[in-house]
Motif scaffolding. Structure first.
Motif, PDB file in Angstrom:
ATOM      1  N   ARG A 269       7.121 -31.919  47.810  1.00  0.00           N
ATOM      2  CA  ARG A 269       7.284 -32.513  46.471  1.00  0.00           C
ATOM      3  C   ARG A 269       8.750 -32.882  46.240  1.00  0.00           C
ATOM      4  N   ILE A 270       8.992 -33.665  45.182  1.00  0.00           N
ATOM      5  CA  ILE A 270      10.355 -34.161  44.941  1.00  0.00           C
ATOM      6  C   ILE A 270      11.298 -33.062  44.444  1.00  0.00           C
ATOM      7  N   GLY A 271      10.747 -31.993  43.856  1.00  0.00           N
ATOM      8  CA  GLY A 271      11.646 -30.942  43.378  1.00  0.00           C
ATOM      9  C   GLY A 271      10.915 -29.871  42.605  1.00  0.00           C
ATOM     10  N   HIS A 272      11.695 -29.067  41.892  1.00  0.00           N
ATOM     11  CA  HIS A 272      11.153 -27.907  41.184  1.00  0.00           C
ATOM     12  C   HIS A 272      12.054 -27.588  40.005  1.00  0.00           C
ATOM     13  N   GLY A 273      11.483 -26.926  39.007  1.00  0.00           N
ATOM     14  CA  GLY A 273      12.291 -26.443  37.892  1.00  0.00           C
ATOM     15  C   GLY A 273      13.291 -25.410  38.390  1.00  0.00           C
ATOM     16  N   LEU A 274      14.350 -25.230  37.600  1.00  0.00           N
ATOM     17  CA  LEU A 274      15.456 -24.365  38.019  1.00  0.00           C
ATOM     18  C   LEU A 274      15.922 -23.575  36.799  1.00  0.00           C
ATOM     19  N   GLY A 275      16.199 -22.305  36.995  1.00  0.00           N
ATOM     20  CA  GLY A 275      16.681 -21.477  35.887  1.00  0.00           C
ATOM     21  C   GLY A 275      16.913 -20.067  36.375  1.00  0.00           C
ATOM     22  N   LEU A 276      16.237 -19.099  35.763  1.00  0.00           N
ATOM     23  CA  LEU A 276      16.371 -17.706  36.204  1.00  0.00           C
ATOM     24  C   LEU A 276      15.801 -17.537  37.603  1.00  0.00           C
ATOM     25  N   ASP A 277      14.796 -18.325  37.924  1.00  0.00           N
ATOM     26  CA  ASP A 277      14.297 -18.368  39.299  1.00  0.00           C
ATOM     27  C   ASP A 277      14.705 -19.692  39.907  1.00  0.00           C
ATOM     28  N   VAL A 278      14.935 -19.668  41.221  1.00  0.00           N
ATOM     29  CA  VAL A 278      15.383 -20.908  41.866  1.00  0.00           C
ATOM     30  C   VAL A 278      14.216 -21.894  41.963  1.00  0.00           C
ATOM     31  N   HIS A 279      13.002 -21.392  41.974  1.00  0.00           N
ATOM     32  CA  HIS A 279      11.828 -22.258  41.821  1.00  0.00           C
ATOM     33  C   HIS A 279      11.082 -21.792  40.586  1.00  0.00           C
ATOM     34  N   GLU A 280      11.054 -22.594  39.548  1.00  0.00           N
ATOM     35  CA  GLU A 280      10.255 -22.251  38.373  1.00  0.00           C
ATOM     36  C   GLU A 280       9.633 -23.527  37.820  1.00  0.00           C
ATOM     37  N   HIS A 281       9.061 -23.449  36.634  1.00  0.00           N
ATOM     38  CA  HIS A 281       8.424 -24.637  36.083  1.00  0.00           C
ATOM     39  C   HIS A 281       9.479 -25.608  35.582  1.00  0.00           C
ATOM     40  N   PRO A 282       9.261 -26.914  35.576  1.00  0.00           N
ATOM     41  CA  PRO A 282       8.032 -27.573  36.026  1.00  0.00           C
ATOM     42  C   PRO A 282       8.011 -27.788  37.540  1.00  0.00           C
TER      43      PRO A 282
ATOM     44  N   GLY B 230      16.245 -30.458  27.520  1.00  0.00           N
ATOM     45  CA  GLY B 230      16.395 -29.039  27.824  1.00  0.00           C
ATOM     46  C   GLY B 230      15.766 -28.626  29.134  1.00  0.00           C
ATOM     47  N   MET B 231      14.965 -29.524  29.740  1.00  0.00           N
ATOM     48  CA  MET B 231      14.395 -29.183  31.054  1.00  0.00           C
ATOM     49  C   MET B 231      15.484 -29.301  32.128  1.00  0.00           C
ATOM     50  N   VAL B 232      15.401 -28.443  33.120  1.00  0.00           N
ATOM     51  CA  VAL B 232      16.331 -28.498  34.262  1.00  0.00           C
ATOM     52  C   VAL B 232      15.505 -28.406  35.541  1.00  0.00           C
ATOM     53  N   TYR B 233      15.772 -29.323  36.456  1.00  0.00           N
ATOM     54  CA  TYR B 233      14.981 -29.353  37.691  1.00  0.00           C
ATOM     55  C   TYR B 233      15.802 -29.985  38.805  1.00  0.00           C
ATOM     56  N   THR B 234      15.285 -29.873  40.032  1.00  0.00           N
ATOM     57  CA  THR B 234      15.966 -30.493  41.164  1.00  0.00           C
ATOM     58  C   THR B 234      15.254 -31.790  41.545  1.00  0.00           C
ATOM     59  N   ILE B 235      16.028 -32.701  42.137  1.00  0.00           N
ATOM     60  CA  ILE B 235      15.470 -33.908  42.750  1.00  0.00           C
ATOM     61  C   ILE B 235      15.973 -33.877  44.194  1.00  0.00           C
ATOM     62  N   GLU B 236      15.039 -33.732  45.140  1.00  0.00           N
ATOM     63  CA  GLU B 236      15.471 -33.486  46.523  1.00  0.00           C
ATOM     64  C   GLU B 236      14.579 -34.152  47.573  1.00  0.00           C
ATOM     65  N   PRO B 237      14.599 -35.492  47.614  1.00  0.00           N
ATOM     66  CA  PRO B 237      13.831 -36.157  48.665  1.00  0.00           C
ATOM     67  C   PRO B 237      14.455 -35.902  50.039  1.00  0.00           C
ATOM     68  N   GLY B 238      13.635 -36.046  51.079  1.00  0.00           N
ATOM     69  CA  GLY B 238      14.151 -35.869  52.433  1.00  0.00           C
ATOM     70  C   GLY B 238      13.349 -36.688  53.424  1.00  0.00           C
ATOM     71  N   ILE B 239      13.979 -36.996  54.530  1.00  0.00           N
ATOM     72  CA  ILE B 239      13.285 -37.584  55.683  1.00  0.00           C
ATOM     73  C   ILE B 239      13.666 -36.721  56.884  1.00  0.00           C
ATOM     74  N   TYR B 240      12.645 -36.265  57.603  1.00  0.00           N
ATOM     75  CA  TYR B 240      12.882 -35.334  58.717  1.00  0.00           C
ATOM     76  C   TYR B 240      12.299 -35.931  59.988  1.00  0.00           C
ATOM     77  N   LEU B 241      13.154 -36.327  60.909  1.00  0.00           N
ATOM     78  CA  LEU B 241      12.712 -36.926  62.178  1.00  0.00           C
ATOM     79  C   LEU B 241      13.026 -35.952  63.310  1.00  0.00           C
ATOM     80  N   PRO B 242      12.001 -35.457  63.981  1.00  0.00           N
ATOM     81  CA  PRO B 242      12.196 -34.403  64.984  1.00  0.00           C
ATOM     82  C   PRO B 242      13.307 -34.690  66.006  1.00  0.00           C
ATOM     83  N   GLU B 243      13.418 -35.917  66.489  1.00  0.00           N
ATOM     84  CA  GLU B 243      14.402 -36.195  67.551  1.00  0.00           C
ATOM     85  C   GLU B 243      15.796 -36.496  66.992  1.00  0.00           C
ATOM     86  N   VAL B 244      15.832 -36.943  65.752  1.00  0.00           N
ATOM     87  CA  VAL B 244      17.067 -37.495  65.190  1.00  0.00           C
ATOM     88  C   VAL B 244      17.774 -36.482  64.287  1.00  0.00           C
ATOM     89  N   GLY B 245      16.972 -35.714  63.560  1.00  0.00           N
ATOM     90  CA  GLY B 245      17.528 -34.802  62.558  1.00  0.00           C
ATOM     91  C   GLY B 245      16.985 -35.154  61.188  1.00  0.00           C
TER      92      GLY B 245
END
Ligand code: MN
Ligand code: MN
Length: 366
Positions: free
Chosen positions: A296-309, A322-337
């Motif tokens: 997924r693109i991210g997770h809520g952040l606060g007292l827990d590093v993964h929380e709602h939403p 007042g909502m706080v969350y992460t936005i963390e897209p990634g591309i993972y290619l086994p040979e490249v990194g």
């Protein structure tokens, strides 16, 4: 702090639930101001509809609970006491005899403790308090935001320190040690999670473990780290290249950056949460790397590093100030990194503020 207990009491009344026994470190801290890691010992706050709440904690922690500002009753038990019996007596003292439901954190409370609770109240059923507590924690106050901002500032510093320490033959674990040493010297006592620094092909593992791999020219080096400040977590990811970068590496880096920007552009009150995931996913899919973005693109952040939403494409909730969350897209290619870029985002009145601010231009360490 008391407002939160009052809010929970009001909810108990509305739901006709006699009490809530809240036992996770994060929620006990949220309700009481007391942050405690009791190991296997019992910790909890018992909240009633309209009686004084009780904090249950190891006796040796009692002074710290008082110092943290807890004004109500404390059951401080010794290693030979039975805290459940003590709790039962105090609840009876409050004139509570018949209980038909108790709210607990069903995802946290162990089966064993659930049984202990049912021993005290044989006619009670256990209902979930998590939904209510998650809803309360979802919207951060100005005070919480300033703490989160400080935690994010330290995370930026952690990445900056790690990048400066990259060099030929330096291992992933050595970078972890350098980053955490520098952060501790700055007063960050605790990391939000195990610091993840991965080089070369290992950077293609979204949750890989740092080891004795030495950094080599042409490697991507991925930093994913965060610190805890007054109980609140930060979480940043940056990916840099060492000495040189291939066309392929450059390509996936720019796609991830563009995908993240697409989500950030939608980060304002009223947006459907799932649309943030879809916007970033579309950029990555259109570039032909859809199957290499497996989370997924991210997770809520606060007292827990993964929380709602939970920031996934099916979440129909609307972003709210007042909502706080992460936005963390990634591309993972086994040979490249792998490349991931992660920021902590706070929804403001009219838009958003990125709490983490380290540069997202592709850094090539010489
Ligand atoms: Mn992270
Ligand atoms: Mn994260």
């Amino acid at each position: 702090m008391m407002q939160k207990i009052e809010a929970l009491s009001t909810w108990l009344k509305e739901q006709n639930i006699q009490g809530a026994f809240v036992t996770s470190t994060a929620n006990v801290y949220y309700l009481s101001g007391f942050r405690c890691f009791p190991h296997e010992r019992l910790l909890g706050v018992f909240v009633f509809q309209d009686k004084e709440p009780i904090l249950v904690c190891p006796g040796m922690e009692e002074l710290q609970a008082r110092n943290a500002g807890w004004k109500h009753e404390i059951i401080g038990f010794s290693d030979t006491d039975n805290p459940w019996e003590m709790l039962s007596e105090r609840i009876t003292d409050r004139g509570i005899t018949s209980v038909d439901s108790i709210a607990v954190e069903k995802e946290h409370l162990s089966y064993h403790r659930g049984m202990q609770l049912l021993n005290l109240f044989p006619n009670a059923s256990l209902v979930s308090v998590e939904h209510e507590l998650n809803a309360m924690r979802l919207i951060k106050s100005e005070d919480e935001i300033s703490i989160l901002r400080e935690a994010a500032r330290l995370a930026d510093f952690g990445v900056e320190t790690g990048i400066a320490a990259i060099g030929k033959g330096v291992t992933e674990l050595e970078l972890v040690a350098t980053v955490e040493y520098a952060l501790k010297k700055k007063g960050a006592a605790e990391m939000s999670f195990s610091t993840t620094i991965l080089a070369g092909e290992k950077s293609a593992m979204p949750h890989g473990n740092p080891g004795m791999k030495e950094i080599q020219p042409g490697d991507f080096v991925l930093f994913d780290l965060g610190v805890v400040v007054d109980g609140y977590c930060s979480d940043i990811t940056r990916t840099v290249a060492y000495q040189s970068v291939s066309e392929k590496q450059k390509e996936i880096y720019e796609i991830v950056k563009k995908a993240q920007q697409a989500s950030l552009d939608l980060s304002k009150p009223g947006t459907r949460v799932g649309d943030l995931d879809l916007a970033a996913r579309k950029v990555i899919e259109d570039a032909g790397y859809g199957q290499h973005f497996p989370h997924r693109i991210g997770h809520g952040l606060g007292l827990d590093v993964h929380e709602h939403p939970s920031m996934n494409e099916k979440n129909n909730d609307k972003l709210t100030k007042g909502m706080v969350y992460t936005i963390e897209p990634g591309i993972y290619l086994p040979e490249v990194g792998g490349v991931r870029i992660e920021d902590d985002v706070y929804i403001t009145e009219n838009g958003h503020e990125c709490l983490t601010q380290f540069t997202k231009e592709l850094v090539i360490v010489k």
